[in-house]
Design an enzyme around this catalytic site. Structure first.
Site, PDB file in Angstrom:
ATOM      1  N   CYS A 109      74.810   5.898 -13.356  1.00 35.31           N
ATOM      2  CA  CYS A 109      73.528   5.216 -13.519  1.00 35.31           C
ATOM      3  C   CYS A 109      72.451   5.877 -12.638  1.00 35.31           C
ATOM      4  O   CYS A 109      72.422   5.686 -11.412  1.00 35.31           O
ATOM      5  CB  CYS A 109      73.642   3.720 -13.197  1.00 35.31           C
ATOM      6  N   CYS A 148      65.524   5.385 -17.621  1.00 37.95           N
ATOM      7  CA  CYS A 148      66.975   5.503 -17.785  1.00 37.95           C
ATOM      8  C   CYS A 148      67.358   6.910 -17.316  1.00 37.95           C
ATOM      9  O   CYS A 148      66.958   7.894 -17.956  1.00 37.95           O
ATOM     10  CB  CYS A 148      67.348   5.285 -19.251  1.00 37.95           C
TER      11      CYS A 148
HETATM   12  O1  PYC Z   1      71.220   5.970 -15.964  1.00 35.32           O
HETATM   13  O2  PYC Z   1      69.478   4.830 -15.286  1.00 35.32           O
HETATM   14  C1  PYC Z   1      70.488   4.947 -15.962  1.00 35.32           C
HETATM   15  C2  PYC Z   1      70.884   3.844 -16.865  1.00 35.32           C
HETATM   16  C3  PYC Z   1      70.290   2.632 -16.995  1.00 35.32           C
HETATM   17  C4  PYC Z   1      71.002   1.931 -17.961  1.00 35.32           C
HETATM   18  C5  PYC Z   1      72.029   2.726 -18.399  1.00 35.32           C
HETATM   19  N1  PYC Z   1      71.927   3.908 -17.707  1.00 35.32           N
END
Ligand code: PYC
Length: 316
Positions: A241, A90
């Site tokens: 993300c 994550c």
């Molecule tokens: O930032 O990799 C990320 C992530 C995955 C799920 C929520 N954030």
């Protein structure tokens, strides 16, 4: 009757929360991170719900459970989870862990390794407040896979690994704007269901549980594109993300649209930005670096009271 206290620090990275649990409430053994994850999942999954689900948490909360480092070169190991299960890596969560460890005085400026279930990552903590995360090797697995939606529309997307599996789509013809989040949620859930029912998976049969829609940045001077990322618990990532941005730049690299070392600025649906770049590895995969900012938002103890009927979280 018993009361258990679990020390935690809450952070958010570009609007996406991470609840950092400073020590596992139960011993997970001394194996590698994957074996600790399976012990936690098999024997102590109640704690996952207690930590991140309502009423203490919310469906958008990501948990980061710290355990002892696997390698002597690492500062800690971490297991990431959410309202429905576990994550390989994550990106926003790793940046949140870095800020939590700095808040505790356990790390300062410098470079630190973190062990995750899908391999070690590196955190670079410069003085400017940003954290640079060197993620796990990332790659595009399949290009332009068609998905037929229930209304007859066909969209296409690349399947890529960035520490989790992503379907990355830019021909969806929707506005990637926060005001459209319900529309985007419905669309990404439909894509995920279609991928599931047609048996389209990651390289080793893994479910593609993150769906990423790409659209134009709010201001092209500030970012290269904006994304909307559906996470496994059917909620969208408020941050750009980290693993999704890694998967995205792996696709751009594979298409020859982004050269090594060149910055790609990814905006999230709420307007936060990660700056990404990559190096090429010998096997042709890329090694992404994702830079972002996180803040501490709370610290304290979770209290698990055996008299509380929702002590272990509401099961959704
Ligand atoms: O930032 O990799 C990320 C992530 C995955 C799920 C929520 N954030």
């Amino acid at each position: 009757m018993s009361t258990e206290r679990i020390p935690f620090i809450d952070t958010h990275t570009g609007g996406e929360p991470t609840r950092v649990v400073l020590q596992s409430p139960k011993s997970l053994g001394g194996g590698d991170v994957l074996s600790r994850l399976s012990t936690f999942q098999d024997q102590f999954d109640d704690y996952r719900r207690a930590i991140v689900c309502e009423p203490r948490g919310s469906e958008v909360m990501v948990g980061a459970l710290l355990t002892d480092p696997v390698s002597s070169e690492s500062v800690s190991s971490v297991i990431f989870f959410n309202n429905v299960g576990y994550l390989g890596m994550c990106g926003h969560g790793a940046i949140g862990v870095a800020i939590a460890l700095r808040h505790l005085g356990k790390i300062s400026d410098g470079i630190y390794r973190l062990d995750t279930p899908v391999g070690p990552v590196q955190l670079d903590m410069p003085r400017d407040g940003k954290v640079s995360l060197q993620n796990v090797p990332s790659y595009r697995y399949r290009k332009r896979i068609p998905v037929r939606l229930p209304d007859g529309q066909t969209v296409h997307g690349d399947i890529a690994w960035g520490g989790n599996w992503f379907f990355i789509c830019d021909d969806h013809q929707r506005k990637v704007e926060l005001s459209q989040r319900r529309v985007l949620e419905n669309l990404t859930l439909q894509i995920r269901d279609q991928l599931r029912s047609s048996g389209v998976t990651g390289r080793n049969g893994e479910e593609i549980d993150h769906i990423e829609l790409i659209g134009p940045a709010s201001d092209p001077k500030l970012a290269c594109s904006k994304n909307f990322v559906l996470c496994p618990g059917a909620v969208y990532d408020r941050s750009p993300c980290g693993t999704g941005t890694s998967a995205k730049i792996a696709c751009l690299a594979a298409d020859g649209k982004l050269a090594p070392g060149v910055a790609y600025r990814q905006e999230s649906i709420v307007g936060s930005i990660f700056e990404a770049s990559y190096q090429v590895l010998e096997d042709g995969k890329i090694l992404p670096t994702i830079a972002g900012t996180a803040h501490v938002s709370a610290e304290g103890n979770l209290i698990l009271d055996s008299n509380d009927p929702f002590s272990l979280g509401i099961q959704s």
